[in-house]
Design an enzyme around this catalytic site. Structure first.
Site, PDB file in Angstrom:
ATOM      1  N   PRO A   1      18.873  50.486   4.070  1.00 17.39           N
ATOM      2  CA  PRO A   1      19.276  50.847   2.710  1.00 17.39           C
ATOM      3  C   PRO A   1      20.229  52.044   2.694  1.00 17.39           C
ATOM      4  O   PRO A   1      20.182  52.902   3.566  1.00 17.39           O
ATOM      5  CB  PRO A   1      17.958  51.223   2.020  1.00 17.39           C
ATOM      6  N   ASP A   2      21.070  52.094   1.706  1.00 16.70           N
ATOM      7  CA  ASP A   2      21.949  53.239   1.461  1.00 16.70           C
ATOM      8  C   ASP A   2      22.265  53.237  -0.033  1.00 16.70           C
ATOM      9  O   ASP A   2      21.542  52.609  -0.801  1.00 16.70           O
ATOM     10  CB  ASP A   2      23.216  53.122   2.341  1.00 16.70           C
TER      11      ASP A   2
ATOM     12  N   SER B   1      12.682  55.159   3.245  1.00 14.26           N
ATOM     13  CA  SER B   1      12.880  56.295   4.152  1.00 14.26           C
ATOM     14  C   SER B   1      13.034  57.606   3.389  1.00 14.26           C
ATOM     15  O   SER B   1      13.062  58.677   3.996  1.00 14.26           O
ATOM     16  CB  SER B   1      14.142  56.057   4.994  1.00 14.26           C
TER      17      SER B   1
ATOM     18  N   ALA C   1      20.618  66.644   1.508  1.00 15.56           N
ATOM     19  CA  ALA C   1      20.528  65.315   2.141  1.00 15.56           C
ATOM     20  C   ALA C   1      21.789  64.474   2.081  1.00 15.56           C
ATOM     21  O   ALA C   1      21.932  63.541   2.869  1.00 15.56           O
ATOM     22  CB  ALA C   1      19.409  64.515   1.462  1.00 15.56           C
TER      23      ALA C   1
ATOM     24  N   GLY D   1      17.004  61.703  -7.160  1.00 17.94           N
ATOM     25  CA  GLY D   1      16.719  60.303  -6.847  1.00 17.94           C
ATOM     26  C   GLY D   1      15.585  60.206  -5.840  1.00 17.94           C
ATOM     27  O   GLY D   1      14.693  61.061  -5.796  1.00 17.94           O
TER      28      GLY D   1
ATOM     29  N   LYS E   1      28.076  51.419   9.856  1.00 17.04           N
ATOM     30  CA  LYS E   1      27.853  51.464   8.410  1.00 17.04           C
ATOM     31  C   LYS E   1      28.496  50.230   7.809  1.00 17.04           C
ATOM     32  O   LYS E   1      29.422  49.664   8.400  1.00 17.04           O
ATOM     33  CB  LYS E   1      28.519  52.714   7.819  1.00 17.04           C
TER      34      LYS E   1
ATOM     35  N   ASP F   1      20.940  66.374 -12.527  1.00 16.68           N
ATOM     36  CA  ASP F   1      21.135  64.939 -12.283  1.00 16.68           C
ATOM     37  C   ASP F   1      21.934  64.379 -13.445  1.00 16.68           C
ATOM     38  O   ASP F   1      21.743  64.796 -14.593  1.00 16.68           O
ATOM     39  CB  ASP F   1      19.777  64.212 -12.149  1.00 16.68           C
TER      40      ASP F   1
ATOM     41  N   GLY G   1      20.755  66.047  -7.702  1.00 16.76           N
ATOM     42  CA  GLY G   1      20.372  64.645  -7.529  1.00 16.76           C
ATOM     43  C   GLY G   1      18.871  64.515  -7.374  1.00 16.76           C
ATOM     44  O   GLY G   1      18.309  64.932  -6.362  1.00 16.76           O
TER      45      GLY G   1
HETATM   46  P1  NAI Z   1      19.379  57.795  -5.000  1.00 13.78           P
HETATM   47  O1  NAI Z   1      20.433  56.851  -5.421  1.00 13.78           O
HETATM   48  O2  NAI Z   1      17.944  57.406  -5.060  1.00 13.78           O
HETATM   49  O3  NAI Z   1      19.513  59.162  -5.843  1.00 13.78           O
HETATM   50  C1  NAI Z   1      20.715  59.796  -6.121  1.00 13.78           C
HETATM   51  C2  NAI Z   1      20.520  60.600  -7.420  1.00 13.78           C
HETATM   52  O4  NAI Z   1      21.692  61.377  -7.643  1.00 13.78           O
HETATM   53  C3  NAI Z   1      20.317  59.728  -8.653  1.00 13.78           C
HETATM   54  O5  NAI Z   1      19.235  60.241  -9.390  1.00 13.78           O
HETATM   55  C4  NAI Z   1      21.635  59.882  -9.421  1.00 13.78           C
HETATM   56  O6  NAI Z   1      21.471  59.781 -10.831  1.00 13.78           O
HETATM   57  C5  NAI Z   1      22.044  61.282  -9.013  1.00 13.78           C
HETATM   58  N1  NAI Z   1      23.475  61.573  -9.098  1.00 13.78           N
HETATM   59  C6  NAI Z   1      24.529  60.748  -8.843  1.00 13.78           C
HETATM   60  N2  NAI Z   1      25.678  61.428  -9.010  1.00 13.78           N
HETATM   61  C7  NAI Z   1      25.342  62.697  -9.358  1.00 13.78           C
HETATM   62  C8  NAI Z   1      26.081  63.870  -9.639  1.00 13.78           C
HETATM   63  N3  NAI Z   1      27.419  63.876  -9.602  1.00 13.78           N
HETATM   64  N4  NAI Z   1      25.398  65.008  -9.961  1.00 13.78           N
HETATM   65  C9  NAI Z   1      24.049  65.011 -10.002  1.00 13.78           C
HETATM   66  N5  NAI Z   1      23.299  63.931  -9.740  1.00 13.78           N
HETATM   67  C10 NAI Z   1      23.942  62.792  -9.426  1.00 13.78           C
HETATM   68  O7  NAI Z   1      19.793  58.256  -3.507  1.00 13.78           O
HETATM   69  P2  NAI Z   1      18.854  58.902  -2.398  1.00 13.78           P
HETATM   70  O8  NAI Z   1      18.248  57.853  -1.545  1.00 13.78           O
HETATM   71  O9  NAI Z   1      17.992  59.932  -3.041  1.00 13.78           O
HETATM   72  O10 NAI Z   1      19.940  59.628  -1.475  1.00 13.78           O
HETATM   73  C11 NAI Z   1      20.564  60.834  -1.890  1.00 13.78           C
HETATM   74  C12 NAI Z   1      21.658  61.209  -0.903  1.00 13.78           C
HETATM   75  O11 NAI Z   1      21.092  61.375   0.397  1.00 13.78           O
HETATM   76  C13 NAI Z   1      22.750  60.138  -0.737  1.00 13.78           C
HETATM   77  O12 NAI Z   1      23.993  60.788  -0.485  1.00 13.78           O
HETATM   78  C14 NAI Z   1      22.319  59.380   0.516  1.00 13.78           C
HETATM   79  O13 NAI Z   1      23.431  58.786   1.191  1.00 13.78           O
HETATM   80  C15 NAI Z   1      21.727  60.508   1.338  1.00 13.78           C
HETATM   81  N6  NAI Z   1      20.760  60.067   2.330  1.00 13.78           N
HETATM   82  C16 NAI Z   1      19.669  59.341   1.948  1.00 13.78           C
HETATM   83  C17 NAI Z   1      18.736  58.938   2.879  1.00 13.78           C
HETATM   84  C18 NAI Z   1      17.503  58.189   2.487  1.00 13.78           C
HETATM   85  O14 NAI Z   1      16.614  58.031   3.343  1.00 13.78           O
HETATM   86  N7  NAI Z   1      17.386  57.738   1.247  1.00 13.78           N
HETATM   87  C19 NAI Z   1      18.910  59.246   4.300  1.00 13.78           C
HETATM   88  C20 NAI Z   1      20.064  60.072   4.595  1.00 13.78           C
HETATM   89  C21 NAI Z   1      20.958  60.440   3.627  1.00 13.78           C
HETATM   90  N1  PHE Z   2      21.303  55.198   4.989  1.00 14.81           N
HETATM   91  C1  PHE Z   2      20.408  56.156   5.543  1.00 14.81           C
HETATM   92  C2  PHE Z   2      21.143  57.209   6.364  1.00 14.81           C
HETATM   93  O1  PHE Z   2      22.280  57.473   6.098  1.00 14.81           O
HETATM   94  C3  PHE Z   2      19.235  55.525   6.238  1.00 14.81           C
HETATM   95  C4  PHE Z   2      19.523  54.610   7.438  1.00 14.81           C
HETATM   96  C5  PHE Z   2      19.392  55.117   8.709  1.00 14.81           C
HETATM   97  C6  PHE Z   2      19.811  53.258   7.285  1.00 14.81           C
HETATM   98  C7  PHE Z   2      19.532  54.294   9.826  1.00 14.81           C
HETATM   99  C8  PHE Z   2      19.965  52.441   8.405  1.00 14.81           C
HETATM  100  C9  PHE Z   2      19.817  52.949   9.667  1.00 14.81           C
HETATM  101  O2  PHE Z   2      20.612  57.871   7.228  1.00 14.81           O
END
Ligand code: NAI
Ligand code: PHE
Length: 354
Positions: free
Chosen positions: A118-119, A150, A263, A186, A82, A207, A184
C-alpha cells in the site's frame, strides 16, 4: 516539472521502468525497479491524479530510489521499487476493482522482480484484490494471510526517531518538554499523535480534512493548526506525515523549528534542500530512515517471518540508526541526508552487482 521523460530516465540510475497504458480507464501505469542488488525490488503502489504522465514518471523514479535507500539503511534483504497508477480520476467500486485486477496482471508478469504494497490512495483492501491475481502484494488483510496495515509501525518508528532527534538536538529525549507539530492525521499521523500524547508532549495537528483534527481534539485535547500555517508555526519538532516536497527553497527559510522528523516520503523538494536545512541549523531526520517502520512491518512479517518481538526490536532500531547518522554528519560536516545515504550505499556496495 519541466524535464522530458527522456531526460528523467537518462538521469536515473535505476534498472528498469515498465510502462503500460490501460485503455479501459485511461490510466498510465508505471513500475520503476530501481535496484534488485539486495533482493526483489519492494515498494508501494500510489494511485494519483498527476498533471501529466511526465509528473508521474518523475514521482515513481525518485520514490523507487528512496525505497532502495530505505531497505538498505534498514538492513532488509530487499531492493527498491515503486509503482504509480496515474489515473484521470480516483477510481471507486467496480471500476477500481477491475483496474486493480488488470494492474495485478502487470505485476504478475514481472515474476517477483517487483513486489508491491500500500501507498498513497491504496489500502490493504486493494492489496487483497491484487492478491487474487499475484502473490507479490504485501499488506493484504490478516484474514487473507497478509500482515495488515503498516501505519502503526511506521508511526512507532517515527516516535522513536523524534526521541532520538530531541536527544541529539537538546541533550534530552524527554518529550514531556516538547511541542510537536504533526502535519497529516491519517493512518500514520493519528497513531503518532496517540504516542506523543502518551509521552506527554504538547501536540499540534494540521490536516486538510477538518473532521480528522476535530476527532483528535476531542480525544486528546490537541491544538489545531490551519494547514496553510504549518510552515510558519513555532514548535520543537515538525513532523510531516502527509504529502512530499514540503522542504524547499521557499519553505525552509520560513520554518520555525529546530527539528524536522516525520513519516512523509520524499520530503526534500530537491537534493539541495538537505544543505539548506543544515545551513539553517535545522536537524533533519532523513525520511527514508525515520519512516522505515512500515517496510519493516510488511517485509519483516511477510517475507522474513519475524515474530512480534523481532519486529518491535527492529522498529526501535530507528532511534539508534538516526543517532549514528547525526554523529556521522557532525563528524564529517555533511548533511544528515548524505550521512544516511552513505550508510545505505555501503550496504549496497557490500553485495556484488549481478
Ligand atoms: P494517509 O493517506 O492515511 O494520511 C494522510 C493524511 O494527510 C490525510 O489525513 C490527509 O487528509 C492529510 N493531508 C493531505 N494533504 C495534506 C496537507 N497538505 N496538509 C495537511 N494534511 C494533509 O497516509 P499515511 O499512510 O498516514 O501516510 C502519510 C505519509 O507517510 C505519506 O507521505 C506516506 O507516503 C508516508 N509513509 C507511510 C507509510 C505507511 O506505512 N503508511 C510508510 C512510509 C511512509
Ligand atoms: N509505501 C510504504 C513505504 O513507503 C510501505 C511499503 C514498504 C510498501 C515496502 C511496500 C513495500 O514505506
Amino acid at each position: 516539472m519541466t524535464s522530458s521523460i527522456e531526460e528523467l530516465v537518462a538521469d536515473w540510475d535505476g534498472e528498469a521502468l515498465v510502462s503500460h497504458y490501460d485503455r479501459d480507464s485511461g490510466t498510465f501505469m508505471f513500475i520503476a525497479v530501481h535496484s534488485t542488488r539486495l533482493g526483489p525490488a519492494c515498494g508501494g503502489t500510489r494511485i494519483r491524479i498527476y498533471p501529466t504522465p511526465v509528473d508521474a514518471v518523475h514521482d515513481v523514479l525518485r520514490l523507487a530510489e528512496g525505497m532502495t535507500l530505505k531497505c538498505a539503511a534498514a538492513g532488509l534483504p530487499t531492493g527498491g521499487g515503486k509503482a504509480v497508477l496515474a489515473v484521470p480520476e480516483l477510481p471507486t467500486g467496480t471500476a477500481r476493482r477491475q483496474l486493480l485486477l488488470r494492474y495485478a496482471g502487470l505485476i504478475a508478469r514481472l515474476r517477483g522482480t517487483y513486489r508491491t504494497g500500500p501507498d498513497m490512495n491504496t489500502t490493504g483492501a486493494d492489496m487483497d484484490v491484487l492478491g487474487e491475481v499475484t502473490e507479490f502484494a504485501f499488506g493484504r488483510s490478516p484474514d487473507n494471510g497478509g500482515a495488515g496495515t503498516s501505519a502503526p509501525d511506521t508511526a512507532l518508528g517515527v516516535r522513536h526517531g523524534i526521541v532520538a532527534s530531541c536527544q541529539h538536538a537538546f541533550g534530552s529525549g524527554d518529550l514531556a518538554e516538547r511541542t510537536v507539530l504533526v502535519q497529516g492525521a491519517g493512518g500514520v499521523g493519528r497513531v503518532l499523535v496517540d504516542l506523543l500524547v502518551q509521552d506527554g508532549a504538547k501536540v499540534l495537528v494540521a490536516d486538510v480534512d477538518p473532521a480528522r483534527v476535530v476527532q483528535l481534539e476531542r480525544a486528546h485535547g490537541i491544538v489545531p493548526v490551519d494547514p496553510a500555517d504549518v510552515i510558519g508555526t513555532e514548535c520543537d519538532v515538525y513532523a510531516p506525515c502527509a504529502v512530499g516536497s514540503v522542504l524547499s527553497e521557499a519553505s525552509i527559510p520560513r520554518l520555525r523549528c529546530p527539528i524536522v522528523a516525520g513519516a512523509a516520503n520524499a520530503q526534500l523538494a530537491t537534493p539541495q534542500d538537505a544543505e539548506r536545512l543544515r545551513a539553517a541549523g535545522i536537524l533533519y531526520a532523513p525520511d527514508f530512515v525515520i519512516n522505515s517502520g512500515g517496510a519493516l512491518h510488511l517485509i519483516g512479517i511477510e517475507l522474513l517471518g519475524w515474530d512480534q518481538a523481532t519486529l518491535r526490536a527492529r522498529v526501535e532500531g530507528v532511534g539508534p540508526t538516526l543517532r549514528e547518522i547525526y554523529r556521522h554528519a557532525d563528524a564529517e560536516g555533511t548533511t544528515t541526508e548524505a550521512a544516511a545515504e552513505a550508510i545505505a550505499r555501503a550496504r549496497l556496495e557490500a553485495v556484488p552487482a549481478a
